[in-house]
Design a protein around this motif. Structure first.
Motif, PDB file in Angstrom:
ATOM      1  N   ARG A   1     -10.810 -17.139 -14.785  1.00  0.00           N
ATOM      2  CA  ARG A   1     -11.169 -15.540 -14.003  1.00  0.00           C
ATOM      3  C   ARG A   1     -11.655 -14.978 -15.620  1.00  0.00           C
ATOM      4  NH1 ARG A   1      -6.039 -16.335 -10.907  1.00  0.00           N
ATOM      5  NH2 ARG A   1      -6.823 -17.181  -8.949  1.00  0.00           N
ATOM      6  N   ALA A   2     -10.944 -15.387 -16.999  1.00  0.00           N
ATOM      7  CA  ALA A   2     -11.377 -14.605 -17.367  1.00  0.00           C
ATOM      8  C   ALA A   2     -12.076 -15.095 -18.097  1.00  0.00           C
ATOM      9  CB  ALA A   2     -10.071 -15.571 -18.307  1.00  0.00           C
ATOM     10  N   LEU A   3     -13.504 -15.654 -18.038  1.00  0.00           N
ATOM     11  CA  LEU A   3     -14.601 -16.172 -17.836  1.00  0.00           C
ATOM     12  C   LEU A   3     -15.468 -15.253 -17.389  1.00  0.00           C
ATOM     13  CD1 LEU A   3     -14.497 -20.034 -18.701  1.00  0.00           C
ATOM     14  CD2 LEU A   3     -14.338 -18.165 -20.500  1.00  0.00           C
TER      15      LEU A   3
ATOM     16  N   ILE B   1     -11.653 -32.695 -17.570  1.00  0.00           N
ATOM     17  CA  ILE B   1     -12.785 -33.165 -17.819  1.00  0.00           C
ATOM     18  C   ILE B   1     -13.862 -31.968 -16.886  1.00  0.00           C
ATOM     19  CG2 ILE B   1     -14.445 -34.074 -16.986  1.00  0.00           C
ATOM     20  CD1 ILE B   1     -12.871 -36.805 -17.898  1.00  0.00           C
ATOM     21  N   ALA B   2     -12.724 -31.937 -15.671  1.00  0.00           N
ATOM     22  CA  ALA B   2     -13.998 -30.402 -14.318  1.00  0.00           C
ATOM     23  C   ALA B   2     -13.591 -29.234 -15.444  1.00  0.00           C
ATOM     24  CB  ALA B   2     -12.917 -30.973 -13.359  1.00  0.00           C
ATOM     25  N   LEU B   3     -12.648 -29.590 -15.843  1.00  0.00           N
ATOM     26  CA  LEU B   3     -11.875 -27.795 -16.014  1.00  0.00           C
ATOM     27  C   LEU B   3     -13.449 -27.382 -17.294  1.00  0.00           C
ATOM     28  CD1 LEU B   3      -8.401 -27.088 -15.806  1.00  0.00           C
ATOM     29  CD2 LEU B   3     -10.099 -25.960 -14.825  1.00  0.00           C
ATOM     30  N   ALA B   4     -12.808 -28.241 -18.332  1.00  0.00           N
ATOM     31  CA  ALA B   4     -14.130 -28.263 -18.907  1.00  0.00           C
ATOM     32  C   ALA B   4     -15.570 -28.043 -18.678  1.00  0.00           C
ATOM     33  CB  ALA B   4     -14.098 -29.472 -20.075  1.00  0.00           C
ATOM     34  N   THR B   5     -16.022 -29.124 -17.488  1.00  0.00           N
ATOM     35  CA  THR B   5     -17.516 -28.559 -16.999  1.00  0.00           C
ATOM     36  C   THR B   5     -17.325 -26.961 -16.219  1.00  0.00           C
ATOM     37  OG1 THR B   5     -17.098 -30.849 -16.761  1.00  0.00           O
ATOM     38  CG2 THR B   5     -18.533 -29.636 -15.151  1.00  0.00           C
ATOM     39  N   ALA B   6     -16.166 -26.703 -15.189  1.00  0.00           N
ATOM     40  CA  ALA B   6     -16.414 -25.431 -14.624  1.00  0.00           C
ATOM     41  C   ALA B   6     -16.696 -24.645 -15.915  1.00  0.00           C
ATOM     42  CB  ALA B   6     -15.376 -25.175 -14.276  1.00  0.00           C
ATOM     43  N   ARG B   7     -16.094 -24.465 -17.283  1.00  0.00           N
ATOM     44  CA  ARG B   7     -16.248 -23.074 -18.121  1.00  0.00           C
ATOM     45  C   ARG B   7     -17.915 -23.486 -18.559  1.00  0.00           C
ATOM     46  NH1 ARG B   7     -10.989 -24.885 -19.906  1.00  0.00           N
ATOM     47  NH2 ARG B   7     -12.025 -27.092 -21.259  1.00  0.00           N
ATOM     48  N   ARG B   8     -18.564 -24.506 -18.796  1.00  0.00           N
ATOM     49  CA  ARG B   8     -20.247 -25.139 -19.454  1.00  0.00           C
ATOM     50  C   ARG B   8     -20.611 -24.158 -17.738  1.00  0.00           C
ATOM     51  NH1 ARG B   8     -21.896 -27.459 -23.366  1.00  0.00           N
ATOM     52  NH2 ARG B   8     -23.912 -27.972 -23.197  1.00  0.00           N
TER      53      ARG B   8
ATOM     54  N   THR C   1     -22.970 -20.578 -12.954  1.00  0.00           N
ATOM     55  CA  THR C   1     -22.192 -20.400 -11.965  1.00  0.00           C
ATOM     56  C   THR C   1     -20.805 -19.253 -11.379  1.00  0.00           C
ATOM     57  OG1 THR C   1     -21.962 -23.020 -12.005  1.00  0.00           O
ATOM     58  CG2 THR C   1     -19.743 -21.695 -10.640  1.00  0.00           C
ATOM     59  N   ARG C   2     -20.324 -18.818 -10.649  1.00  0.00           N
ATOM     60  CA  ARG C   2     -19.897 -17.341 -10.408  1.00  0.00           C
ATOM     61  C   ARG C   2     -18.759 -17.748  -9.138  1.00  0.00           C
ATOM     62  NH1 ARG C   2     -21.689 -16.530 -13.764  1.00  0.00           N
ATOM     63  NH2 ARG C   2     -23.128 -14.919 -15.249  1.00  0.00           N
ATOM     64  N   ALA C   3     -19.191 -18.656  -8.117  1.00  0.00           N
ATOM     65  CA  ALA C   3     -17.665 -18.365  -7.328  1.00  0.00           C
ATOM     66  C   ALA C   3     -17.422 -20.334  -7.712  1.00  0.00           C
ATOM     67  CB  ALA C   3     -17.719 -18.307  -6.193  1.00  0.00           C
TER      68      ALA C   3
ATOM     69  N   ARG D   1       0.339 -25.132 -13.553  1.00  0.00           N
ATOM     70  CA  ARG D   1      -0.771 -25.703 -14.056  1.00  0.00           C
ATOM     71  C   ARG D   1      -2.245 -25.452 -13.270  1.00  0.00           C
ATOM     72  NH1 ARG D   1      -0.625 -31.291 -16.536  1.00  0.00           N
ATOM     73  NH2 ARG D   1       0.623 -30.779 -17.639  1.00  0.00           N
ATOM     74  N   LEU D   2      -2.398 -25.682 -12.170  1.00  0.00           N
ATOM     75  CA  LEU D   2      -3.265 -25.111 -11.373  1.00  0.00           C
ATOM     76  C   LEU D   2      -3.700 -23.544 -11.712  1.00  0.00           C
ATOM     77  CD1 LEU D   2      -5.659 -25.956  -9.643  1.00  0.00           C
ATOM     78  CD2 LEU D   2      -4.049 -25.542  -7.470  1.00  0.00           C
ATOM     79  N   GLU D   3      -2.746 -22.957 -11.038  1.00  0.00           N
ATOM     80  CA  GLU D   3      -3.065 -21.705 -11.494  1.00  0.00           C
ATOM     81  C   GLU D   3      -3.045 -20.994 -13.005  1.00  0.00           C
ATOM     82  OE1 GLU D   3      -2.775 -19.195  -8.664  1.00  0.00           O
ATOM     83  OE2 GLU D   3      -2.278 -20.988  -7.644  1.00  0.00           O
ATOM     84  N   GLN D   4      -2.681 -21.280 -13.506  1.00  0.00           N
ATOM     85  CA  GLN D   4      -2.703 -21.569 -15.179  1.00  0.00           C
ATOM     86  C   GLN D   4      -4.810 -21.735 -15.483  1.00  0.00           C
ATOM     87  OE1 GLN D   4      -0.165 -23.958 -17.507  1.00  0.00           O
ATOM     88  NE2 GLN D   4       1.673 -22.187 -16.856  1.00  0.00           N
ATOM     89  N   ALA D   5      -4.998 -22.683 -14.962  1.00  0.00           N
ATOM     90  CA  ALA D   5      -6.134 -23.381 -14.700  1.00  0.00           C
ATOM     91  C   ALA D   5      -7.367 -22.267 -14.276  1.00  0.00           C
ATOM     92  CB  ALA D   5      -6.732 -24.649 -14.388  1.00  0.00           C
TER      93      ALA D   5
END
Length: 251
Positions: free
Chosen positions: A54-56, A20-27, A33-35, A45-49
């Motif tokens: 970063r790819a965004l 949920i947090a990562l979906a929120t961050a992507r959105r 949001t930049r930082a 898994r944390l590094e992959q997240a």
């Protein structure tokens, strides 16, 4: 600082592998949001997240954080806030546990309570004080409809979320007028790793839908967000079902 729509330029996620947090961050990254700081136990898994965000186009850093080590929270989170203002803290860590096993093995039940409640109390207070010191920001707390009324099938998890929800509401009242906004998010059954293999409940939702609701709540500066919104009425009715009747329900 937040933009004119109340959306954050900087985001700290406590529970950096939460879907949920990562979906929120992507959105939020697609908005303003930049930082981003992803706080969690060091893991692939944390590094992959972090790499995915970063790819965004976001500047993403990982932070070693353990909800079960409250004595470290001030130092760990203090370092993040020392790097600059944080517009939003998303408190997203938590575990579901295994109700049947946890009833047999109380130490496991205690771990659920310590993670979901006492760890969150510690991290929430540290974050709230830092936000108050900088004079602005939002603390968004992922609660659950499970906290609205303890059910036989998951009363250990539900009671931990009930405590978290009450804490977050009280914290929001205490911070009213300080420039710090506290928002409690109450999703229903979310299709995710945590619920994989479980029977799907009615009105099930997705991490992306919760993320959209978080964004909407930030824009209107809501204090409570239900996902989906229909759960507000459902849980209002559930709270008033007589206990003798409630015990016979298949919940």
């Amino acid at each position: 600082m937040k933009d004119a729509f109340g959306l954050p330029q900087s985001l700290l996620i406590l529970g950096g592998t939460s879907e949920i947090a990562l979906a929120t961050a992507r959105r939020l990254i697609t908005r303003r949001t930049r930082a981003v700081w992803l706080a969690g136990r060091p893991s692939p898994r944390l590094e992959q997240a972090a790499e995915g965000l970063r790819a965004l186009g976001a500047d993403v850093r990982t932070v070693a954080f353990d909800a079960l080590d409250p004595e470290s929270h001030e130092a760990v989170l203090g370092k993040v806030f020392a790097e600059g203002d944080v517009d939003m803290v998303l408190l997203a860590f938590g575990i579901l546990g295994d109700q049947a096993r946890d009833e047999r093995e109380p130490a496991n039940a205690v771990r659920v309570a310590q993670t979901n409640y006492t760890g969150a109390v510690s991290a929430g207070l540290v974050s709230a004080r830092a936000l108050q010191t900088q004079g602005h920001g939002s603390l968004v707390v992922l609660s659950s409809v499970a906290g609205e009324r303890a059910r036989r099938s998951n009363f250990i998890y539900g009671s931990s979320k009930a405590g978290l929800d009450a804490f977050a509401q009280g914290l929001g009242d205490a911070l009213h007028g300080t420039g710090v906004h506290v928002m409690v998010v109450r999703p229903g059954f979310v299709r995710s790793r945590m619920t994989a293999g479980l029977d799907e409940a009615p009105l099930a939702t997705t991490p992306e839908a919760v993320a959209a609701a978080v964004e909407g709540g930030l824009r209107r500066r809501a204090e409570t967000v239900w996902v989906p919104g229909a759960l507000r009425l459902v849980m209002s009715a559930m709270r008033h079902v007589p206990r003798a009747v409630f015990r016979r329900l298949p919940v």
